[in-house]
Design a protein around this motif. Structure first.
Motif, PDB file in Angstrom:
ATOM      1  N   GLY A  40     -27.545 -82.489 -40.678  1.00 28.10           N
ATOM      2  CA  GLY A  40     -28.818 -82.056 -40.125  1.00 28.10           C
ATOM      3  C   GLY A  40     -29.812 -83.176 -40.216  1.00 28.10           C
ATOM      4  N   LEU A  41     -30.847 -82.955 -40.968  1.00 30.11           N
ATOM      5  CA  LEU A  41     -31.868 -83.982 -41.133  1.00 30.11           C
ATOM      6  C   LEU A  41     -31.291 -85.168 -41.902  1.00 30.11           C
ATOM      7  CD1 LEU A  41     -34.824 -81.615 -42.087  1.00 30.11           C
ATOM      8  CD2 LEU A  41     -34.368 -82.663 -39.865  1.00 30.11           C
ATOM      9  N   PRO A  42     -31.714 -86.396 -41.555  1.00 33.54           N
ATOM     10  CA  PRO A  42     -31.214 -87.581 -42.266  1.00 33.54           C
ATOM     11  C   PRO A  42     -31.443 -87.462 -43.776  1.00 33.54           C
ATOM     12  CG  PRO A  42     -32.486 -88.223 -40.334  1.00 33.54           C
ATOM     13  CD  PRO A  42     -32.641 -86.728 -40.489  1.00 33.54           C
ATOM     14  N   TYR A  43     -30.467 -87.879 -44.529  1.00 33.89           N
ATOM     15  CA  TYR A  43     -30.473 -87.873 -46.001  1.00 33.89           C
ATOM     16  C   TYR A  43     -30.368 -86.470 -46.603  1.00 33.89           C
ATOM     17  CZ  TYR A  43     -32.047 -92.585 -45.067  1.00 33.89           C
ATOM     18  OH  TYR A  43     -32.146 -93.859 -44.568  1.00 33.89           O
ATOM     19  N   LEU A  44     -30.270 -85.461 -45.765  1.00 32.84           N
ATOM     20  CA  LEU A  44     -30.152 -84.088 -46.274  1.00 32.84           C
ATOM     21  C   LEU A  44     -28.808 -83.468 -45.884  1.00 32.84           C
ATOM     22  CD1 LEU A  44     -33.769 -82.759 -45.633  1.00 32.84           C
ATOM     23  CD2 LEU A  44     -32.800 -83.666 -47.746  1.00 32.84           C
ATOM     24  N   GLU A  45     -27.777 -84.296 -45.784  1.00 29.26           N
ATOM     25  CA  GLU A  45     -26.445 -83.791 -45.473  1.00 29.26           C
ATOM     26  C   GLU A  45     -25.982 -82.896 -46.621  1.00 29.26           C
ATOM     27  OE1 GLU A  45     -27.199 -87.083 -45.578  1.00 29.26           O
ATOM     28  OE2 GLU A  45     -27.147 -87.659 -43.472  1.00 29.26           O
ATOM     29  N   GLY A  46     -25.422 -81.762 -46.277  1.00 27.79           N
ATOM     30  CA  GLY A  46     -25.038 -80.792 -47.297  1.00 27.79           C
ATOM     31  C   GLY A  46     -23.543 -80.622 -47.431  1.00 27.79           C
ATOM     32  N   LEU A  47     -23.200 -79.765 -48.378  1.00 26.70           N
ATOM     33  CA  LEU A  47     -21.809 -79.464 -48.657  1.00 26.70           C
ATOM     34  C   LEU A  47     -21.728 -78.022 -49.138  1.00 26.70           C
ATOM     35  CD1 LEU A  47     -19.034 -81.067 -48.976  1.00 26.70           C
ATOM     36  CD2 LEU A  47     -19.517 -80.934 -51.406  1.00 26.70           C
ATOM     37  N   VAL A  48     -20.769 -77.279 -48.605  1.00 30.11           N
ATOM     38  CA  VAL A  48     -20.484 -75.924 -49.071  1.00 30.11           C
ATOM     39  C   VAL A  48     -19.003 -75.910 -49.430  1.00 30.11           C
ATOM     40  CG1 VAL A  48     -20.399 -73.477 -48.464  1.00 30.11           C
ATOM     41  CG2 VAL A  48     -22.239 -74.923 -47.554  1.00 30.11           C
TER      42      VAL A  48
END
Length: 194
Positions: free
Chosen positions: A98-106
């Motif tokens: 999504g937003l740069p530097y806010l990549e997530g993980l589930v």
């Protein structure tokens, strides 16, 4: 094999099922059923050499997975299912962008138990949700190594009551590079070996 080619071609334009139209879904399910009839491995659960390893999701009908793409400002990245036969462990990992530097993980970790030649009972025991940078996520292999070493992650890292969170999966097709499964909630999963 012609059946595999037909299935891969049917799946290709659907972005793992996110973009699948109703006619495409029907065509994919028909291609899956045709391929399942040609399964070269009659007892997939016992074929540990085929089952073990890291698998990348090509297609699913799982609402739980596809709905991850509907979170605000988020897009579903790659989804992996990593199976460790020796420890009867399975790790589901979904990368979120999504937003740069806010990549997530589930991610969820589980244990599996064979109950027949093609069915495994799955008991989920840990959920990890957070930002890839804070978790230190580099790759599925590295992440699993950290989980197995007992690391507690930043973000949401909680145990799951496996008595309440369990299900089963039938492995209906497996060969050297393709696996098809059908879950207890009616979902279908098509994965390729990474």
């Amino acid at each position: 094999m012609m059946g595999k080619t037909a299935l891969i071609n049917a799946i290709a334009p659907t972005n793992r099922g996110l973009l699948a139209t109703e006619p495409q879904k029907q065509a994919i399910l028909a291609a899956i059923a045709n391929l399942e009839d040609l399964n070269p491995t009659p007892r997939p659960v016992e074929a540990s050499n085929l089952l073990n390893g890291n698998w990348q999701l090509l297609y699913t009908t799982s609402k739980a997975l596809l709905n991850l793409d509907r979170l605000p400002f988020c897009k579903l990245g790659q989804i992996y299912q990593c199976i460790r036969v020796e420890t009867t462990s399975v790790y589901n990992i979904a990368e979120i962008y999504g937003l740069p530097y806010l990549e997530g993980l589930v991610s969820v970790a589980a244990k599996f138990e064979p109950v027949s030649g093609r069915r495994v009972q799955v008991k989920f025991n840990r959920s990890i949700v957070g930002l890839q940078r804070l978790i230190g996520y580099i790759s599925p292999e590295n992440f699993i190594h950290q989980i197995e070493s007992g690391k507690k992650f930043s973000g949401i890292d909680v145990p799951i009551n496996s008595e309440n969170q369990q299900g089963w999966l039938d492995i209906t097709y497996i060969d050297d590079d393709l696996r098809i499964g059908r879950g207890n909630e009616g979902s279908v999963f098509v994965l390729t070996r990474t």
